[in-house]
Design an enzyme around this catalytic site. Structure first.
Site, mmCIF file in Angstrom:
data_model
loop_
_atom_site.group_PDB
_atom_site.id
_atom_site.type_symbol
_atom_site.label_atom_id
_atom_site.label_comp_id
_atom_site.label_asym_id
_atom_site.label_seq_id
_atom_site.Cartn_x
_atom_site.Cartn_y
_atom_site.Cartn_z
ATOM 1 N N ASP A 45 0.833 -1.207 0.000
ATOM 2 C CA ASP A 45 0.000 0.000 0.000
ATOM 3 C C ASP A 45 0.869 1.259 0.000
ATOM 4 O O ASP A 45 0.515 2.270 -0.604
ATOM 5 C CB ASP A 45 -0.907 0.002 1.238
ATOM 6 C CG ASP A 45 -2.012 -1.035 1.123
ATOM 7 O OD1 ASP A 45 -2.477 -1.290 -0.003
ATOM 8 O OD2 ASP A 45 -2.399 -1.608 2.162
ATOM 9 N N ASN A 124 -4.855 8.686 1.739
ATOM 10 C CA ASN A 124 -5.256 8.064 3.016
ATOM 11 C C ASN A 124 -5.706 9.113 4.027
ATOM 12 O O ASN A 124 -6.841 9.106 4.450
ATOM 13 C CB ASN A 124 -4.084 7.313 3.647
ATOM 14 C CG ASN A 124 -4.064 5.839 3.275
ATOM 15 O OD1 ASN A 124 -5.013 5.330 2.700
ATOM 16 N ND2 ASN A 124 -2.988 5.171 3.612
ATOM 17 N N ARG A 150 -6.646 19.252 22.932
ATOM 18 C CA ARG A 150 -5.322 19.026 23.529
ATOM 19 C C ARG A 150 -5.051 17.537 23.462
ATOM 20 O O ARG A 150 -5.878 16.727 23.888
ATOM 21 C CB ARG A 150 -5.278 19.485 24.984
ATOM 22 C CG ARG A 150 -5.232 20.986 25.135
ATOM 23 C CD ARG A 150 -5.272 21.379 26.602
ATOM 24 N NE ARG A 150 -5.269 22.827 26.760
ATOM 25 C CZ ARG A 150 -6.335 23.605 26.647
ATOM 26 N NH1 ARG A 150 -7.514 23.091 26.345
ATOM 27 N NH2 ARG A 150 -6.235 24.908 26.812
ATOM 28 N N SER A 160 -11.227 5.785 1.773
ATOM 29 C CA SER A 160 -10.308 4.663 1.515
ATOM 30 C C SER A 160 -9.179 4.631 2.534
ATOM 31 O O SER A 160 -8.606 3.570 2.787
ATOM 32 C CB SER A 160 -9.784 4.644 0.075
ATOM 33 O OG SER A 160 -9.479 5.919 -0.366
ATOM 34 N N THR A 163 -9.460 2.677 6.619
ATOM 35 C CA THR A 163 -8.977 1.364 7.070
ATOM 36 C C THR A 163 -7.512 1.420 7.490
ATOM 37 O O THR A 163 -6.959 0.398 7.885
ATOM 38 C CB THR A 163 -9.142 0.332 5.934
ATOM 39 O OG1 THR A 163 -8.610 0.898 4.733
ATOM 40 C CG2 THR A 163 -10.588 -0.044 5.709
ATOM 41 N N LYS A 167 -8.284 3.665 11.423
ATOM 42 C CA LYS A 167 -8.819 2.467 12.096
ATOM 43 C C LYS A 167 -8.089 2.235 13.416
ATOM 44 O O LYS A 167 -8.720 1.896 14.421
ATOM 45 C CB LYS A 167 -8.708 1.235 11.194
ATOM 46 C CG LYS A 167 -9.336 0.005 11.815
ATOM 47 C CD LYS A 167 -9.338 -1.180 10.884
ATOM 48 C CE LYS A 167 -10.091 -2.346 11.497
ATOM 49 N NZ LYS A 167 -9.493 -2.823 12.749
#
Ligand code: NAD
Length: 269
Positions: A45, A124, A150, A160, A163, A167
């Protein structure tokens, strides 16, 4: 059909690049660095994130596809041993490439510093973090004050990218057909004195979020895999970008199947 290949640079991905060039040449595909129709990323990725940033000025005319050399990836969803099948499908689709394309939303950032305004796109996410201390920043949504944050930082992701880092921060997974951005907290401080919402927030298209760090704080801005330290950030505005990224889907691989394969696996009863 014109293509370009970007690989991770390790011996396996370099050898797959060599194989792909041979397969492509025998199927009449043309190698083009300047005007590819399809950019193939070979690695993981992270390699796709790299490819996206190399070609981000040409998003309207390029579709991306990824081969992974390790575990199944989210952007790199072809396996190394499927390279010939992928080359066949790419060659066959030729002028019908548009039928194979899915378009996913991106997040746009307008970074205002004492030197001016710069715009970034992320596939991302972007994050704003305190460089050597707690990030203290006012968060405004659609120009209205929302909270004083804070904590370690704030992550704003695409569907997209939901994940990925998002996540790990407990954010929701969002189907990439939804045009939205997600704001997730990175280790916020919550006690009797300081308070943040504590949940991730999902903003639709046409909404925007401003992060206004306390004056002259040392911060780090990350855009996908890239990180830049700053001392002069006045404001970071984020919103769903007008531009989208195109992926060539030569076979169906629904998002929720990818989520299941990556995070649940087949062993679960
Ligand atoms: P890396 O190689 O350390 O990649 C981190 C992991 O994130 C890899 O396993 C990769 O497959 C996975 N990943 C990347 N994009 C994904 C996506 N959209 N969905 C699911 N998994 C995804 O670092 P890199 O190659 O420089 O990649 C940068 C990315 O790493 C950032 O965009 C960020 O999302 C992620 N990241 C995650 C954490 C975390 O989860 N705590 C922390 C920092 C960065």
């Amino acid at each position: 059909m014109k293509y370009f290949v970007l690989d991770r640079g390790d011996s396996l991905s370099r050898s797959l690049t060599g194989q792909f060039h041979a397969l492509a040449a025998s199927r009449g595909m043309q190698l083009s660095e300047d005007e590819p129709d399809v950019v193939l990323s070979i690695g993981g990725d992270g390699t796709m994130l790299h490819a996206f940033h190399v070609f981000k000025e040409r998003l309207d005319s390029i579709a991306f596809v990824g081969i992974h050399t390790g575990h199944l990836g989210f952007f790199a969803d072809w396996k190394a041993d499927e390279i010939e099948r992928l080359a066949n499908l790419m060659a066959e689709s030729g002028s019908r490439l548009q039928d194979k394309i899915v378009k996913y939303p991106l997040v746009k950032i307008e970074l205002t510093t004492s030197f001016g305004v710069e715009t970034f796109l992320a596939l991302n996410e972007f994050t704003l973090k305190g460089a050597d201390a707690t990030l203290v920043a006012q968060l405004n949504i659609n120009d209205s004050p929302f909270e004083m944050f804070r904590g370690d930082g704030i992550c704003i992701s695409t569907p997209s990218g939901s994940t990925a880092y998002n996540k790990s921060l407990g954010g929701a997974l969002i189907h990439p057909s939804l045009e939205a951005i997600q704001i997730a907290e990175i280790a916020s401080i919550n006690n009797r004195v300081y308070r943040t919402i504590g949940s991730s927030l999902i903003l639709p298209k046409h909404h925007h979020c401003d992060i206004v760090p306390k004056k002259e704080q040392k911060v780090v801005l990350t855009v996908d895999h890239l990180a830049v330290p700053h001392t002069s950030v006045l404001n970071v505005r984020s919103m769903v970008a007008e531009r989208k990224v195109s992926f060539a889907r030569y076979r169906p691989f629904p998002f929720w199947n990818r989520v299941r394969e990556a995070f649940v696996g087949d062993d679960v009863k």
